[in-house]
Structure formats: structure tokens, C-alpha cells
Motif scaffolding. Structure first.
Motif, PDB file in Angstrom:
ATOM      1  N   LYS A 142      -0.059  -9.294  -0.469  1.00  0.00           N
ATOM      2  CA  LYS A 142      -0.146  -8.044   0.302  1.00  0.00           C
ATOM      3  C   LYS A 142      -0.704  -6.911  -0.548  1.00  0.00           C
ATOM      4  N   THR A 143      -0.254  -6.805  -1.786  1.00  0.00           N
ATOM      5  CA  THR A 143      -0.739  -5.736  -2.666  1.00  0.00           C
ATOM      6  C   THR A 143      -2.247  -5.867  -2.878  1.00  0.00           C
ATOM      7  N   GLN A 166      -4.172  -5.074   0.478  1.00  0.00           N
ATOM      8  CA  GLN A 166      -3.913  -3.754   1.087  1.00  0.00           C
ATOM      9  C   GLN A 166      -5.162  -2.901   1.312  1.00  0.00           C
ATOM     10  N   MET A 200      -1.570  -5.179   5.954  1.00  0.00           N
ATOM     11  CA  MET A 200      -1.006  -5.572   4.657  1.00  0.00           C
ATOM     12  C   MET A 200      -0.349  -4.404   3.929  1.00  0.00           C
ATOM     13  N   ALA A 201      -0.377  -3.220   4.566  1.00  0.00           N
ATOM     14  CA  ALA A 201       0.219  -2.017   3.932  1.00  0.00           C
ATOM     15  C   ALA A 201       1.734  -2.162   3.866  1.00  0.00           C
TER      16      ALA A 201
END
Ligand SMILES: [Zn+2]
Length: 387
Positions: A376-377, A380, A386-387
Motif C-alpha cells: 500500500k505504501t 499510494q 491505497m491511501a
């Protein structure tokens, strides 16, 4: 008919020989089990055909050099009189030349050792033709769905994800996934295709082919640290395709619940934001905990869950349509059940096994949490979800 099962019997010759992990008898045992479980179910229809991919199809990914050398190497042991020379691109037997394939040395530039028969050290006779059958079968699976002939199409033998433009490795001669995806784009003008790779190994060939391509969202769940060694979370695509390759490397023992979390937190949100016009999933039984080449932790319930998630995504985003390709698996007793569990989930059915397996529950909650955060990071900047 809601689910078409596509198969060319020629695919049974996709067999690397005695002592190799990939044998063609897997297709026979699958269809035996299929007959017992779904043979009388009117929602399924097995479509057998004899079609092969042409050079033109193969060239959607592969180089002419590669195609020609594989063809020659695979033909070297066959009786020339039996061959359809015009089909193979030659006017006749004499135009093709002497009955010898390329030397081992020249072949090694094009194929890895694990794509050869371990007993002879050669490319198995006829395997190139079987690989063409696989490619065409996966293309027909796309056609079946795109032309509305079935809601879902399962291509038996598809998912040869390690093959690259000019190199075959990891038991893969031609990459039917890439060719089927490009065929979907060329024949039907599709602009957004979701390809999900749930095979236990990273799909290096598929990944490479679509790496700079924003029209294909490629998501790959695989065991970290095994062949082919690619598929780190940081590999997210390049150029215009940055953010459209998603790698989720998993630790050994990653189980059903972990996979489900990855679907809920990564795959489903990304798919919703991407809005694919076609979904292709591939990968057979090798993420099962008892697979002989890998050490992931899926059980039959996990395969059924994956099928059910695909059904959910297809229903929500593609009016129920999707393509599913099955070929991998290296424990013969597990393979037919796992493939059938995927098909059961995909079709919304439950299988009552005459002899249910007792399977341990694997879980790697902390490691799964960590990889979800990492993915996700990294993603993002490219995806709101994905935030
Ligand atoms: Zn695999």
C-alpha cells in the motif's frame, strides 16, 4: 451455458518427460475428476477443439528467431511425413532441411535446462505443437467470453507465465497469458485488462511483457525467495506503466485467511478503481501446502475462496464474465482437487468430496499485515484506494 471449459487434447503432449515435474497426464487426471464432480452439471460445457496458434499469434509476444528454433528443435524427432509443412511455414519437407534440430549449444541460448527432457537433455518432440495448442486455447477462452458464448471460460493448460519474448524457462515455452491479453486488445479493442497471477511462482514473463503498459493491471501473489527470484514489492512497472504492476511476495506458510485479506485489502480495491473490461486469472494448485515444489499454505477451501472472489469481482465489474487458466501443480493427488475447487468457487458451487481431506490451517498474520502495508505504501502515489 454459464461456464465453458476449453481443451485441445493435443495439450496432453505438453509433457517434459519421465522424471520431470511437469507431465501431460495431469490433464487426464483432471478430466477424470471433473467428470465425477461436474460431469452431469448442465451449467458446464466442455468444448474440445483441435485449433493451434499460428506464427502470427505467437508473434504478439515472441521473436521470429525464437519461434523458428523452438519449432525446429521440437520437430527434430518427428517423422517428417506426418507433418503439415505449410502450416509450419515451409513449402514442403525439403525446404525445411535435414532432419536435425538446432545443436544443444544454440538451443541453450533460447531455453533453460528445466525446459528440456531430463532423460535426453533435448526439447521433447512435439512439445512446440502442444504449446501452440495451449496458446490458442487461452485465446479461444478470451473469444468465448468476449463473444458472449459463455459467461466464464476456463482454459485448461493455460498460464505459462515464465516464457519471455525470446526465451523459454520454468516449464514454459510460449506465454499464452501475454498473447491472450494482447489478442483481447487487438481483436476487441479492450483498453483495461486485469491479469491476476495466483501461481506460487512469480510470473516473470508476464510481468516483463506488461511492465510499461498502463492498459494491463498485473497483480501477482507468489512465494518470495523461490524460482524465478523476481517479484519484489518494489517492482511496480516503469514509464507509463508505473503503478500498474503489483507484486505481493508471500512468506512460506501463507494460508487461506491471509490470501483472503490480500484480496479484500489490495486486489478488490485496485480492481474497483481500475475498472477492467476483462479479467484473466491464472495459476493452478502449486500454492497448496502439500505441493512438492513450493511451501505456501493454501487448502482446498482457500482455492475455492479464490474462485469465489473472482466470481464476485467479475459480477461486480464485468457483468459476470472472466477468463480462468489452469496448468500448474506438482503433487498429482492434489492437483485435480485444487483445480476443481477453483472452478467450484468461480461457478458458485460447492463440491461434496466422497473422501474429504483433513487439512491443517496455516496462517502468517503478522507477515501478511507487513506485506499489505508495504504494498500500500509503495502504490499510494498511483492509486486513491491505497491511501
Ligand atoms: Zn508455479
Amino acid at each position: 451455458m454459464s461456464i465453458a471449459i476449453l481443451y485441445n487434447p493435443e495439450i496432453q503432449n505438453y509433457d517434459f518427460g519421465l522424471g520431470h515435474a511437469f507431465r501431460g497426464d495431469r490433464f487426464v487426471s483432471f478430466f477424470q475428476a471433473y467428470q465425477e464432480v461436474f460431469g452431469a452439471d448442465g451449467d458446464f460445457k466442455v468444448i474440445r477443439h483441435e485449433e493451434l496458434a499460428w506464427d502470427e499469434d505467437l508473434r504478439l509476444l515472441h521473436t521470429p528467431d525464437y519461434i523458428n528454433i523452438l519449432k525446429a528443435a521440437s520437430l527434430a524427432d518427428e517423422e517428417p511425413d506426418d507433418l503439415n509443412w505449410p502450416f509450419l511455414g515451409y513449402a514442403n519437407r525439403s525446404e525445411w532441411g535435414p532432419k536435425v534440430g538446432p545443436s544443444r549449444q544454440s538451443l541453450s541460448v533460447y531455453v533453460s535446462q528445466d525446459n528440456l527432457d531430463p532423460a535426453t537433455g533435448r526439447l521433447p518432440a512435439g512439445i512446440e505443437k502442444a504449446a501452440r495448442a495451449v496458446v490458442k486455447n487461452s485465446m479461444l477462452a478470451v473469444d468465448t467470453v468476449q463473444q458472449g458464448r459463455a459467461e466464464k471460460a476456463v482454459g485448461i493448460g493455460g498460464g505459462l507465465h515464465h516464457a519471455k519474448a525470446g526465451y523459454g524457462e520454468g516449464f514454459c515455452i510460449y506465454n499464452d497469458v501475454v498473447i491472450a491479453g494482447r489478442h483481447a486488445r487487438k481483436a476487441y479493442g479492450l483498453e483495461r485488462i486485469l491479469i491476476l497471477d495466483t501461481d506460487a511462482h512469480a510470473g516473470n514473463g508476464t510481468c516483463e511483457a506488461f511492465y510499461d503498459d498502463p492498459q494491463v493491471l498485473y497483480i501477482d501473489l507468489h512465494q518470495a525467495g523461490i524460482y524465478p527470484g523476481t517479484g519484489a514489492a518494489e517492482e511496480i512497472g516503469s514509464g507509463a506503466g508505473k503503478g500498474f504492476t503489483v507484486n505481493v511476495p508471500l512468506v512460506s506458510g501463507t494460508g487461506d485467511g491471509d490470501y483472503e485479506r490480500i484480496f479484500d485489502e489490495i486486489i478488490i480495491p485496485l480492481a474497483r478503481e481500475f475498472r477492467p473490461q476483462l479479467i484473466i486469472r491464472y495459476g493452478g494448485s502449486d500454492p497448496h501446502f502439500a505441493d512438492s515444489l513450493t511451501s505456501l499454505g493454501l487448502t482446498m477451501a482457500g482455492f475455492e475462496m479464490i474462485g469465489a472472489k473472482m466470481r464476485q469481482l467479475a459480477g461486480e465489474l464485468c457483468v459476470g464474465c472472466c477468463v480462468d487458466l489452469l496448468c500448474s501443480g506438482y503433487t498429482p493427488e492434489i492437483l485435480p482437487r485444487a483445480w476443481l475447487s477453483l472452478i467450484a468457487g468461480l461457478s458458485g458451487k460447492t463440491i461434496q468430496w466422497p473422501q474429504p481431506l483433513s487439512e491443517p490451517v496455516y496462517q502468517r498474520a503478522a507477515e501478511t499485515e507487513a506485506v499489505i502495508r508495504q504494498v500500500k505504501t509503495i502504490l499510494q502515489p498511483y492509486w486513491k484506494c491505497m491511501a
